[in-house]
Design an enzyme around this catalytic site. Structure first.
Site, PDB file in Angstrom:
ATOM      1  N   PRO A 112     -21.565  78.060  -2.474  1.00 47.16           N
ATOM      2  CA  PRO A 112     -21.722  79.109  -3.489  1.00 47.16           C
ATOM      3  C   PRO A 112     -20.830  80.307  -3.213  1.00 47.16           C
ATOM      4  CG  PRO A 112     -23.864  78.248  -2.882  1.00 47.16           C
ATOM      5  CD  PRO A 112     -22.870  77.611  -1.947  1.00 47.16           C
ATOM      6  N   VAL A 113     -20.809  80.786  -1.955  1.00 43.60           N
ATOM      7  CA  VAL A 113     -19.981  81.947  -1.632  1.00 43.60           C
ATOM      8  C   VAL A 113     -18.504  81.580  -1.725  1.00 43.60           C
ATOM      9  CG1 VAL A 113     -19.239  83.442   0.257  1.00 43.60           C
ATOM     10  CG2 VAL A 113     -21.666  83.208  -0.264  1.00 43.60           C
ATOM     11  N   HIS A 114     -18.142  80.360  -1.250  1.00 47.72           N
ATOM     12  CA  HIS A 114     -16.742  79.952  -1.298  1.00 47.72           C
ATOM     13  C   HIS A 114     -16.230  79.901  -2.743  1.00 47.72           C
ATOM     14  CE1 HIS A 114     -13.061  77.850  -0.431  1.00 47.72           C
ATOM     15  NE2 HIS A 114     -13.402  76.883  -1.254  1.00 47.72           N
ATOM     16  N   TRP A 119     -18.910  75.055   4.340  1.00 48.05           N
ATOM     17  CA  TRP A 119     -20.292  75.194   4.809  1.00 48.05           C
ATOM     18  C   TRP A 119     -21.154  75.955   3.805  1.00 48.05           C
ATOM     19  CZ3 TRP A 119     -23.909  78.862   6.347  1.00 48.05           C
ATOM     20  CH2 TRP A 119     -23.489  80.179   6.386  1.00 48.05           C
ATOM     21  N   ASN A 120     -20.560  76.927   3.080  1.00 42.11           N
ATOM     22  CA  ASN A 120     -21.333  77.724   2.120  1.00 42.11           C
ATOM     23  C   ASN A 120     -20.584  77.696   0.804  1.00 42.11           C
ATOM     24  OD1 ASN A 120     -22.558  79.768   0.654  1.00 42.11           O
ATOM     25  ND2 ASN A 120     -22.919  81.045   2.449  1.00 42.11           N
ATOM     26  N   HIS A 148     -20.718  90.338   6.150  1.00 40.73           N
ATOM     27  CA  HIS A 148     -21.390  89.912   7.382  1.00 40.73           C
ATOM     28  C   HIS A 148     -21.893  91.126   8.146  1.00 40.73           C
ATOM     29  CE1 HIS A 148     -19.859  85.814   6.842  1.00 40.73           C
ATOM     30  NE2 HIS A 148     -20.758  85.476   7.743  1.00 40.73           N
ATOM     31  N   TYR A 173     -10.018  85.531  -5.092  1.00 45.85           N
ATOM     32  CA  TYR A 173      -8.735  84.914  -4.749  1.00 45.85           C
ATOM     33  C   TYR A 173      -7.858  84.697  -5.983  1.00 45.85           C
ATOM     34  CZ  TYR A 173      -5.572  81.579  -2.483  1.00 45.85           C
ATOM     35  OH  TYR A 173      -4.476  80.942  -1.982  1.00 45.85           O
ATOM     36  N   TRP A 183     -14.889  76.979   6.865  1.00 43.55           N
ATOM     37  CA  TRP A 183     -15.287  78.140   6.053  1.00 43.55           C
ATOM     38  C   TRP A 183     -15.297  77.838   4.569  1.00 43.55           C
ATOM     39  CZ3 TRP A 183     -17.959  82.069   7.581  1.00 43.55           C
ATOM     40  CH2 TRP A 183     -17.926  82.422   8.933  1.00 43.55           C
TER      41      TRP A 183
END
Lengths: 482, 482
Positions: A374-376, A371-372, A409, A384, A368
């Site tokens: 930009p969102v992370h 894989w993505n 989602h 966070y 998680w």
């Protein structure tokens, strides 16, 4: 250690002409070879026996690759024989633009997409107002909050009243773009807020420094001069608050705003053309796979799901998982490599880390967070860290990130389908327990098993969620065919 | 080479406080990080870009393994849903023993198998006759030849007259055992022939040596003594011509006779039990796969083959290739690892090289010389070498080996099916051209492609041959179902 003693014993035995059992066997073998029966046997183990210590099975990797290819080719032919050619470019155009007999010359999705400029510019105006002290910090913040929440709610409201005029792909695109806009404007507002706070803090510090006396250090003065040259080239708040800067950020392949993005010096033409071709052909490939393979598989799977026959459900789920997974892999490559690199190259945007090596992820948390990207990165920087910096625990911060992610989602699935089920949200909410299990598997059984769990959850989890939605959707919209 | 000059220039520039472009960028990045907007972007490439030089894709191996497992599981469930449970142990017993309503208490296959002792003992008697000079060398050879040809022809003749009393599996077993007997007796006769010739040659040499005078060499005398001790333990012609030795050879897991086989000192109990369990469970697994998966696939494939529809034929062939290949792999492991090792362990037979690492074979010649070592070693020792030793070319010897191999493949298929088609023979005869092509692929494209060609020919070649036979068999035996 005992070699010397052994050698001595050997010399003694040789001198005494005493022959050991091994020597006899050795001699015997030699004698056997001197016989007239042309012996061809030697004492040795089979390769599969542990005692042979044989470990070269590289050919089996080629075998696996070939079996996958043959399986894929067979599925392709079976599909072709069963359904014929279902790829229909005219249908794509109807689906993509929302153009059909009913709503001729109305492109509601396109209108909504163009309208997205309005809230973006509104954000800039509010930010500018706060910067020149027309608006107070507090009022500015509440206006910004209302504005970005409006971005999130607008598609829901419009769809509620004008639903039938939208195509499914159209409204999905709108939801996706508005969600991205929401995340970008959040980042824009928060970053400008940090800058204002930082400036205020610096001014207070400078006042303090000017009051204290310190001997000037010449070496550090030279460094300071160079720093000053470099810093002088940078855009500083509030000079960044202009339309050009805002639209660069809105188009740039990132969700995190900053005042001075790293830039490339030139556009690589070959690179650009390759990515462009990938996008053009890739989109067509995904659409073709979707029409030819995915839709028939999903349609055929509804009945077993209604009957709740566990063997049939499993069989259908496994059958669906292959095209779904391949389409997801294509989609990943197209979006995160081809498209984002294309935008980055066009905009001289230098940071291309849109994804990490999630395919090697040894537990689900790593997946998680890779894989993505930009969102992370957005979630770490804007959710966070602000939470942990206020003194809350890491667990609390992670939970909030997960809840927000789960909400988005659900948003991306429920709004276009106009079906407020909880499957996508639940799908996200099982990720933390899965992460714990996969971490346990990694530690106990080794990284290979952790990685397999990541892949399994990816290959099997998605089609499960899709089936849930499609099942409910079919129950709502279609009559039983019996 | 120019580092010194570069260093000098750098020192000069530093002294003059001239800052290079890289240094400015470095400073700029440092300055960026000191800004208040918490920048999170760095200039870097995507992992899939060549420029990133990222090469760690080990997770994809796990992906391949998982996709194969999921595909296999799906096929298993699909098969179960389509055909139900077809595994029927009672049917196995009927098929294996040839016992059914029609020929109650008649086990023609078993009788033929027991009868195989007769030609074996006949060979020993003839050999003994030649050894004690009752029979001349020439007469003995022609008697032996007639005897081993009789072994080959007997099943064909019996089947011709008593065909309907045999089950398919029964007659296949008979053909297999009689073929092995043929190869073993050939080896037995030829090896004994070599021994006789060798003895005669030695006697002639010894006469010559006794006439010549040479100073005794003491060191070599000591060696000779040891050699003599070793040689004394060996069985020498004609002491080997007895029933015990013959039956040991007939049961031993080899096709090549020699007077003194390498022996193990003890039977490993754990090893024995493991191999035994493998044989028991493995045979059941293969039979179950055969009934449940192979037979329906073959039956369903006949129609497309009759219609000569190329797409349908390809689809059916690919569908058939998976169970066929898996069964072949099980069969290989069971026969060449479990069963032959079991026999070897029981008989203290030390040479366990029943197969090489054919899974890594980079061309088809290597595959044929490694997958079935007993036959390969037999062909080299008893066909290839005798031909080349007589002065014929290697190509001629290879061709003869291939022709014999092709004939035996045809024998094992045509006799049980009672259908003298040429497909198995042709299948073998395309191997030399394929070997040339795969060798070419190996040299031009690399060993990986050679290995892939080997696997492809294995996975696709077999089902093609099976389809050809089954198609012809179905045309002969069944009426169209329309």
């Amino acid at each position: 250690m005992t070699t010397e003693a052994e050698e001595k014993a050997l010399r003694y035995r040789r001198a005494q002409s005493v022959t050991t059992a091994e020597e006899i066997t050795e001699k015997e073998n030699k004698a056997r070879r001197l016989q007239f029966d042309k012996p061809c046997h030697k004492p040795r183990d089979s390769l599969f026996s542990w005692s042979s210590e044989f470990t070269n099975f590289t050919g089996l990797v080629n075998w696996g690759f070939l079996m996958l290819t043959i399986g894929g080719l067979r599925l392709f032919l079976e599909n072709l024989l069963k359904y014929g050619i279902r790829v229909n470019p005219i249908e794509w155009i109807i689906v993509l633009t929302g153009y059909n007999e009913g709503n001729r010359y109305q492109f509601p999705s396109v209108i909504l997409l163009i309208f997205s400029v309005v809230p973006a510019v509104t954000t800039l105006i509010i930010e500018k107002g706060v910067a020149v002290d027309i608006l107070s910090e507090k009022l500015g913040l509440s206006l910004q909050l209302s504005n970005i929440l409006f971005v999130l709610i607008l598609p829901v409201v419009v769809l509620h009243y004008k639903g039938p005029e939208f195509s499914f792909v159209g409204i999905t695109t709108v939801c996706m773009i508005y969600l991205i806009l929401f995340l970008k404007l959040w980042s824009y507002t928060q970053t400008n807020h940090w800058c204002r706070n930082g400036m205020k803090g610096k001014m207070a510090k400078n006042k303090l420094r000017r009051q204290s006396l310190s001997a000037p250090n010449w070496k550090s003065f030279d460094d300071d001069k160079n720093d000053a040259i470099a810093a002088a080239r940078l855009v500083k708040y509030p000079d960044n608050l202009n339309l050009k800067d805002l639209f660069y950020f809105l188009l740039a392949p990132t969700l995190c705003y900053e005042l001075n993005f790293p830039r490339t010096t030139r556009i690589r033409k070959r690179f650009l053309v390759k990515r462009l071709l990938e996008v053009v052909f890739g989109v067509n490939l995904v659409l073709a796979l979707f029409q030819q393979w995915m839709i028939p598989s999903v349609t055929n799977s509804v009945d077993p799901f209604s009957q709740m026959d566990p063997i049939k459900i499993t069989e259908r789920l496994l059958k669906l998982s292959v095209p779904n997974h391949l389409i997801w892999l294509c989609f990943f490559y197209l979006s995160f490599h081809s498209f984002l690199n294309l935008m980055g190259e066009l905009l001289h945007f230098a940071d291309r880390k849109f994804y990490g090596d999630w395919w090697n992820a040894t537990n689900i948390s790593v997946f998680w967070s890779t894989w993505n990207m930009p969102v992370h990165v957005w979630a770490v920087r804007h959710v966070y860290k602000p939470i942990t910096e206020r003194g809350y625990s890491k667990v609390a911060a992670s939970t909030v990130v997960f809840l927000i992610s789960a909400f988005f989602h659900e948003y991306l699935v429920s709004v276009p389908l106009q079906m407020f089920r909880i499957w996508a949200f639940l799908g996200m909410m099982v990720q933390p327990p899965l992460a714990v299990i996969s971490r346990f598997a990694e530690l106990r059984l080794g990284p290979r098993y952790g990685n397999m769990m990541v892949w399994s959850s990816l290959i099997l989890g998605q089609p499960l969620a899709i089936m849930m939605y499609y099942h409910d959707y079919a129950l709502d919209h279609f009559k039983p065919i019996q």
